[in-house]
Design a protein around this motif. Structure first.
Motif, PDB file in Angstrom:
ATOM      1  N   ALA A  93       0.777  -1.314   0.065  1.00 32.28           N
ATOM      2  CA  ALA A  93       0.089  -0.003  -0.102  1.00 32.28           C
ATOM      3  C   ALA A  93       0.970   1.329  -0.095  1.00 32.28           C
ATOM      4  O   ALA A  93       0.530   2.230  -0.871  1.00 32.28           O
ATOM      5  N   GLN A  94       1.966   1.215   0.759  1.00 30.81           N
ATOM      6  CA  GLN A  94       2.846   2.426   0.824  1.00 30.81           C
ATOM      7  C   GLN A  94       3.381   2.807  -0.654  1.00 30.81           C
ATOM      8  O   GLN A  94       3.551   3.922  -0.881  1.00 30.81           O
ATOM      9  N   ASN A  95       3.681   1.925  -1.379  1.00 30.25           N
ATOM     10  CA  ASN A  95       4.388   2.064  -2.531  1.00 30.25           C
ATOM     11  C   ASN A  95       3.527   1.811  -3.700  1.00 30.25           C
ATOM     12  O   ASN A  95       3.916   2.272  -4.922  1.00 30.25           O
ATOM     13  N   SER A  96       2.406   1.515  -3.632  1.00 32.19           N
ATOM     14  CA  SER A  96       1.402   1.413  -4.834  1.00 32.19           C
ATOM     15  C   SER A  96       0.126   2.102  -4.840  1.00 32.19           C
ATOM     16  O   SER A  96      -0.511   1.891  -5.943  1.00 32.19           O
ATOM     17  N   ILE A  97      -0.340   2.703  -3.719  1.00 32.80           N
ATOM     18  CA  ILE A  97      -1.618   3.336  -3.986  1.00 32.80           C
ATOM     19  C   ILE A  97      -1.435   4.981  -3.918  1.00 32.80           C
ATOM     20  O   ILE A  97      -0.344   5.467  -3.301  1.00 32.80           O
ATOM     21  N   TRP A  98      -2.215   5.494  -4.793  1.00 36.93           N
ATOM     22  CA  TRP A  98      -2.027   7.047  -4.628  1.00 36.93           C
ATOM     23  C   TRP A  98      -3.446   7.669  -5.030  1.00 36.93           C
ATOM     24  O   TRP A  98      -4.312   6.815  -5.579  1.00 36.93           O
ATOM     25  N   LEU A  99      -3.772   9.037  -4.715  1.00 30.94           N
ATOM     26  CA  LEU A  99      -4.696   9.605  -4.985  1.00 30.94           C
ATOM     27  C   LEU A  99      -5.367   9.326  -6.382  1.00 30.94           C
ATOM     28  O   LEU A  99      -4.606   9.367  -7.346  1.00 30.94           O
ATOM     29  N   ASP A 100      -6.819   9.216  -6.497  1.00 33.26           N
ATOM     30  CA  ASP A 100      -7.389   9.187  -7.736  1.00 33.26           C
ATOM     31  C   ASP A 100      -7.125   8.047  -8.509  1.00 33.26           C
ATOM     32  O   ASP A 100      -7.713   7.844  -9.550  1.00 33.26           O
ATOM     33  N   MET A 101      -6.560   6.791  -7.942  1.00 38.82           N
ATOM     34  CA  MET A 101      -6.345   5.626  -8.558  1.00 38.82           C
ATOM     35  C   MET A 101      -7.513   4.910  -8.513  1.00 38.82           C
ATOM     36  O   MET A 101      -8.571   5.093  -7.573  1.00 38.82           O
ATOM     37  N   SER A 102      -7.913   4.216  -9.483  1.00 40.55           N
ATOM     38  CA  SER A 102      -9.042   3.400  -9.602  1.00 40.55           C
ATOM     39  C   SER A 102      -9.426   2.352  -8.869  1.00 40.55           C
ATOM     40  O   SER A 102      -8.337   1.658  -8.277  1.00 40.55           O
ATOM     41  N   ARG A 103     -10.523   1.780  -8.316  1.00 37.88           N
ATOM     42  CA  ARG A 103     -10.672   0.761  -7.439  1.00 37.88           C
ATOM     43  C   ARG A 103     -10.188  -0.522  -8.089  1.00 37.88           C
ATOM     44  O   ARG A 103      -9.348  -1.426  -7.513  1.00 37.88           O
ATOM     45  N   VAL A 149      -6.636  -0.086   4.743  1.00 34.57           N
ATOM     46  CA  VAL A 149      -8.118   0.604   4.443  1.00 34.57           C
ATOM     47  C   VAL A 149      -7.747   1.377   3.326  1.00 34.57           C
ATOM     48  O   VAL A 149      -6.966   2.503   3.339  1.00 34.57           O
ATOM     49  N   VAL A 150      -8.665   1.450   2.154  1.00 33.17           N
ATOM     50  CA  VAL A 150      -8.550   2.391   1.064  1.00 33.17           C
ATOM     51  C   VAL A 150      -9.811   3.011   0.805  1.00 33.17           C
ATOM     52  O   VAL A 150     -10.935   2.072   0.969  1.00 33.17           O
ATOM     53  N   MET A 151     -10.171   4.054   0.852  1.00 31.42           N
ATOM     54  CA  MET A 151     -11.207   5.013   0.991  1.00 31.42           C
ATOM     55  C   MET A 151     -11.528   5.529  -0.557  1.00 31.42           C
ATOM     56  O   MET A 151     -10.518   6.012  -1.104  1.00 31.42           O
ATOM     57  N   PHE A 152     -12.850   5.357  -1.265  1.00 32.43           N
ATOM     58  CA  PHE A 152     -13.195   5.673  -2.601  1.00 32.43           C
ATOM     59  C   PHE A 152     -14.283   6.642  -2.616  1.00 32.43           C
ATOM     60  O   PHE A 152     -15.084   6.886  -1.618  1.00 32.43           O
ATOM     61  N   SER A 153     -14.291   7.555  -3.715  1.00 38.03           N
ATOM     62  CA  SER A 153     -15.272   8.432  -3.916  1.00 38.03           C
ATOM     63  C   SER A 153     -16.490   7.562  -4.317  1.00 38.03           C
ATOM     64  O   SER A 153     -16.501   6.484  -4.422  1.00 38.03           O
ATOM     65  N   THR A 154     -17.560   8.381  -4.384  1.00 35.33           N
ATOM     66  CA  THR A 154     -18.810   7.630  -5.044  1.00 35.33           C
ATOM     67  C   THR A 154     -18.532   7.227  -6.562  1.00 35.33           C
ATOM     68  O   THR A 154     -17.336   7.752  -7.012  1.00 35.33           O
ATOM     69  N   PRO A 155     -19.067   6.222  -7.051  1.00 39.42           N
ATOM     70  CA  PRO A 155     -18.939   6.136  -8.198  1.00 39.42           C
ATOM     71  C   PRO A 155     -18.490   6.956  -9.233  1.00 39.42           C
ATOM     72  O   PRO A 155     -19.195   7.976  -9.425  1.00 39.42           O
ATOM     73  N   PRO A 156     -17.371   6.843  -9.942  1.00 35.11           N
ATOM     74  CA  PRO A 156     -16.684   5.616 -10.414  1.00 35.11           C
ATOM     75  C   PRO A 156     -15.595   5.137  -9.579  1.00 35.11           C
ATOM     76  O   PRO A 156     -14.626   4.398  -9.918  1.00 35.11           O
ATOM     77  N   TRP A 168      -6.384   6.788   2.147  1.00 33.10           N
ATOM     78  CA  TRP A 168      -6.064   5.355   2.674  1.00 33.10           C
ATOM     79  C   TRP A 168      -5.190   5.334   3.944  1.00 33.10           C
ATOM     80  O   TRP A 168      -4.664   6.216   4.239  1.00 33.10           O
ATOM     81  N   ASP A 169      -5.150   4.335   4.355  1.00 32.26           N
ATOM     82  CA  ASP A 169      -4.291   3.895   5.710  1.00 32.26           C
ATOM     83  C   ASP A 169      -3.690   2.588   5.315  1.00 32.26           C
ATOM     84  O   ASP A 169      -4.278   1.680   5.193  1.00 32.26           O
ATOM     85  N   ASP A 170      -2.247   2.823   5.286  1.00 36.43           N
ATOM     86  CA  ASP A 170      -1.592   1.542   5.128  1.00 36.43           C
ATOM     87  C   ASP A 170      -1.422   0.450   6.223  1.00 36.43           C
ATOM     88  O   ASP A 170      -0.681  -0.631   5.956  1.00 36.43           O
ATOM     89  N   GLY A 171      -2.062   0.751   7.467  1.00 37.05           N
ATOM     90  CA  GLY A 171      -1.951  -0.177   8.371  1.00 37.05           C
ATOM     91  C   GLY A 171      -0.602  -0.289   8.972  1.00 37.05           C
ATOM     92  O   GLY A 171      -0.690  -1.255   9.615  1.00 37.05           O
ATOM     93  N   ASN A 172       0.290   0.227   8.870  1.00 33.45           N
ATOM     94  CA  ASN A 172       1.857   0.051   9.314  1.00 33.45           C
ATOM     95  C   ASN A 172       1.893   0.664  10.705  1.00 33.45           C
ATOM     96  O   ASN A 172       2.798   0.357  11.320  1.00 33.45           O
ATOM     97  N   LYS A 173       0.869   1.330  11.110  1.00 35.17           N
ATOM     98  CA  LYS A 173       0.838   2.188  12.509  1.00 35.17           C
ATOM     99  C   LYS A 173       0.209   1.008  13.375  1.00 35.17           C
ATOM    100  O   LYS A 173      -0.693   0.458  13.006  1.00 35.17           O
ATOM    101  N   PHE A 174       0.700   1.136  14.806  1.00 30.62           N
ATOM    102  CA  PHE A 174      -0.127   0.453  15.753  1.00 30.62           C
ATOM    103  C   PHE A 174      -0.126  -1.102  15.424  1.00 30.62           C
ATOM    104  O   PHE A 174      -1.200  -1.746  15.783  1.00 30.62           O
TER     105      PHE A 174
END
Length: 164
Positions: free
Chosen positions: A67-77, A121-128, A134-140
Protein backbone atom coordinates in the motif's frame (compact mmCIF):
# COMPACT_ATOMS: atom_id res chain seq x y z
CA UNK A 1 30.03 24.25 28.51
CA UNK A 2 28.13 25.69 25.55
CA UNK A 3 28.61 29.24 26.85
CA UNK A 4 32.38 28.69 26.99
CA UNK A 5 32.34 27.41 23.43
CA UNK A 6 30.31 30.42 22.25
CA UNK A 7 32.72 32.81 24.02
CA UNK A 8 35.73 31.09 22.43
CA UNK A 9 34.10 31.34 19.02
CA UNK A 10 33.35 35.06 19.55
CA UNK A 11 36.95 35.77 20.59
CA UNK A 12 38.45 33.88 17.65
CA UNK A 13 39.13 35.52 14.33
CA UNK A 14 36.71 33.31 12.36
CA UNK A 15 34.84 35.13 9.57
CA UNK A 16 31.05 35.29 10.04
CA UNK A 17 30.38 33.05 7.02
CA UNK A 18 32.12 30.18 8.80
CA UNK A 19 29.63 30.36 11.67
CA UNK A 20 26.91 29.24 9.25
CA UNK A 21 29.05 26.30 8.18
CA UNK A 22 29.69 25.32 11.81
CA UNK A 23 25.96 25.54 12.59
CA UNK A 24 25.18 23.43 9.51
CA UNK A 25 27.72 20.80 10.61
CA UNK A 26 26.17 20.60 14.10
CA UNK A 27 22.65 20.36 12.63
CA UNK A 28 23.80 17.58 10.30
CA UNK A 29 25.29 15.61 13.16
CA UNK A 30 22.09 15.98 15.18
CA UNK A 31 20.04 14.91 12.15
CA UNK A 32 22.12 11.78 11.60
CA UNK A 33 21.85 10.82 15.26
CA UNK A 34 18.08 11.34 15.09
CA UNK A 35 17.74 9.15 11.97
CA UNK A 36 19.78 6.41 13.60
CA UNK A 37 17.54 6.58 16.69
CA UNK A 38 14.41 6.28 14.51
CA UNK A 39 15.90 3.27 12.72
CA UNK A 40 16.68 1.54 16.01
CA UNK A 41 13.18 2.27 17.31
CA UNK A 42 11.61 0.79 14.16
CA UNK A 43 13.75 -2.32 14.54
CA UNK A 44 12.57 -2.73 18.14
CA UNK A 45 8.91 -2.40 17.08
CA UNK A 46 9.35 -5.02 14.35
CA UNK A 47 11.01 -7.39 16.83
CA UNK A 48 8.12 -6.87 19.28
CA UNK A 49 5.60 -7.75 16.58
CA UNK A 50 7.56 -10.85 15.63
CA UNK A 51 7.67 -12.08 19.24
CA UNK A 52 3.91 -11.77 19.91
CA UNK A 53 3.22 -15.18 18.31
CA UNK A 54 1.58 -13.41 15.42
CA UNK A 55 2.71 -14.40 11.95
CA UNK A 56 4.59 -11.59 10.27
CA UNK A 57 4.78 -11.53 6.51
CA UNK A 58 8.02 -10.57 4.87
CA UNK A 59 8.20 -6.98 3.63
CA UNK A 60 7.85 -8.19 0.05
CA UNK A 61 4.39 -9.64 0.81
CA UNK A 62 3.26 -7.25 3.52
CA UNK A 63 0.04 -5.45 2.57
CA UNK A 64 1.27 -2.32 4.36
CA UNK A 65 4.42 -2.22 2.26
CA UNK A 66 2.47 -2.75 -0.95
CA UNK A 67 0.00 0.00 0.00
CA UNK A 68 2.83 2.43 0.82
CA UNK A 69 4.41 1.92 -2.57
CA UNK A 70 1.44 1.28 -4.86
CA UNK A 71 -1.55 3.41 -3.82
CA UNK A 72 -2.09 7.04 -4.81
CA UNK A 73 -4.93 9.55 -4.94
CA UNK A 74 -7.45 9.21 -7.78
CA UNK A 75 -6.36 5.62 -8.49
CA UNK A 76 -9.20 3.40 -9.73
CA UNK A 77 -10.74 0.67 -7.59
CA UNK A 78 -9.65 -1.90 -10.15
CA UNK A 79 -6.01 -0.76 -9.97
CA UNK A 80 -6.04 -0.85 -6.16
CA UNK A 81 -7.40 -4.40 -6.18
CA UNK A 82 -4.82 -5.33 -8.78
CA UNK A 83 -2.07 -4.10 -6.44
CA UNK A 84 -3.42 -5.46 -3.13
CA UNK A 85 -5.49 -8.45 -4.26
CA UNK A 86 -9.09 -9.23 -3.39
CA UNK A 87 -10.31 -7.19 -0.41
CA UNK A 88 -11.53 -8.89 2.77
CA UNK A 89 -14.20 -6.36 3.79
CA UNK A 90 -16.21 -3.64 2.08
CA UNK A 91 -18.25 -0.82 3.61
CA UNK A 92 -20.92 0.70 1.43
CA UNK A 93 -23.35 3.61 1.95
CA UNK A 94 -26.07 2.76 4.45
CA UNK A 95 -23.95 0.36 6.53
CA UNK A 96 -23.89 0.79 10.29
CA UNK A 97 -21.42 -0.56 12.80
CA UNK A 98 -17.71 -0.41 13.47
CA UNK A 99 -16.55 -0.46 9.86
CA UNK A 100 -19.28 1.74 8.40
CA UNK A 101 -18.44 4.73 6.23
CA UNK A 102 -17.71 7.92 8.21
CA UNK A 103 -19.90 10.18 6.05
CA UNK A 104 -21.67 10.60 2.72
CA UNK A 105 -18.55 11.79 0.86
CA UNK A 106 -17.33 8.17 0.83
CA UNK A 107 -18.76 5.85 -1.80
CA UNK A 108 -16.86 2.73 -0.75
CA UNK A 109 -14.24 1.59 1.71
CA UNK A 110 -12.26 -1.60 1.14
CA UNK A 111 -10.17 -3.33 3.82
CA UNK A 112 -7.48 -5.97 3.59
CA UNK A 113 -6.46 -8.20 6.46
CA UNK A 114 -2.88 -7.33 7.40
CA UNK A 115 -1.50 -9.87 9.91
CA UNK A 116 0.35 -8.34 12.86
CA UNK A 117 -0.77 -4.83 11.90
CA UNK A 118 -3.95 -2.84 11.44
CA UNK A 119 -5.99 -3.45 8.30
CA UNK A 120 -5.00 -1.74 5.10
CA UNK A 121 -7.93 0.59 4.35
CA UNK A 122 -8.61 2.39 1.07
CA UNK A 123 -11.42 4.95 0.83
CA UNK A 124 -13.09 5.68 -2.50
CA UNK A 125 -15.32 8.41 -3.87
CA UNK A 126 -18.83 7.71 -5.03
CA UNK A 127 -18.85 5.86 -8.39
CA UNK A 128 -16.69 5.55 -10.41
CA UNK A 129 -14.82 4.73 -7.15
CA UNK A 130 -11.54 6.65 -7.22
CA UNK A 131 -9.12 6.69 -4.25
CA UNK A 132 -9.69 9.65 -1.92
CA UNK A 133 -7.59 8.36 0.97
CA UNK A 134 -5.99 5.31 2.53
CA UNK A 135 -4.33 3.93 5.63
CA UNK A 136 -1.47 1.54 4.93
CA UNK A 137 -1.96 -0.10 8.33
CA UNK A 138 1.69 0.03 9.37
CA UNK A 139 1.00 2.01 12.53
CA UNK A 140 -0.11 0.36 15.76
CA UNK A 141 1.13 -3.06 14.73
CA UNK A 142 0.29 -5.93 17.06
CA UNK A 143 -2.87 -4.26 18.39
CA UNK A 144 -5.87 -6.55 18.81
CA UNK A 145 -8.54 -6.44 16.12
CA UNK A 146 -12.26 -6.73 16.68
CA UNK A 147 -14.00 -9.76 15.20
CA UNK A 148 -17.41 -8.20 14.48
CA UNK A 149 -16.73 -7.92 10.76
CA UNK A 150 -18.98 -10.59 9.27
CA UNK A 151 -21.52 -8.03 8.04
CA UNK A 152 -18.80 -6.38 5.95
CA UNK A 153 -17.41 -9.57 4.41
CA UNK A 154 -16.57 -9.51 0.73
CA UNK A 155 -18.26 -12.90 0.50
CA UNK A 156 -21.67 -11.17 0.81
CA UNK A 157 -23.54 -10.85 -2.50
CA UNK A 158 -23.89 -7.05 -2.30
CA UNK A 159 -20.10 -6.61 -1.90
CA UNK A 160 -18.50 -9.44 -3.85
CA UNK A 161 -18.17 -7.54 -7.14
CA UNK A 162 -16.79 -4.47 -5.36
CA UNK A 163 -13.96 -6.48 -3.78
CA UNK A 164 -12.68 -8.35 -6.83
Amino acid sequence: MSRDLIEKLKNSNIPNSYYALIALAFASIIGVVYLIAIGLNTKEINQDVATNNTPVKSNANNASQIAQNSIWLDMSREDVISALGKADWAAIPGDTGTLSLPDETFGLELRWNNPACRDVVVMFSTPPHRVIGWDDGNKFCSMAKKDDRAEFSCALPDRKELCE
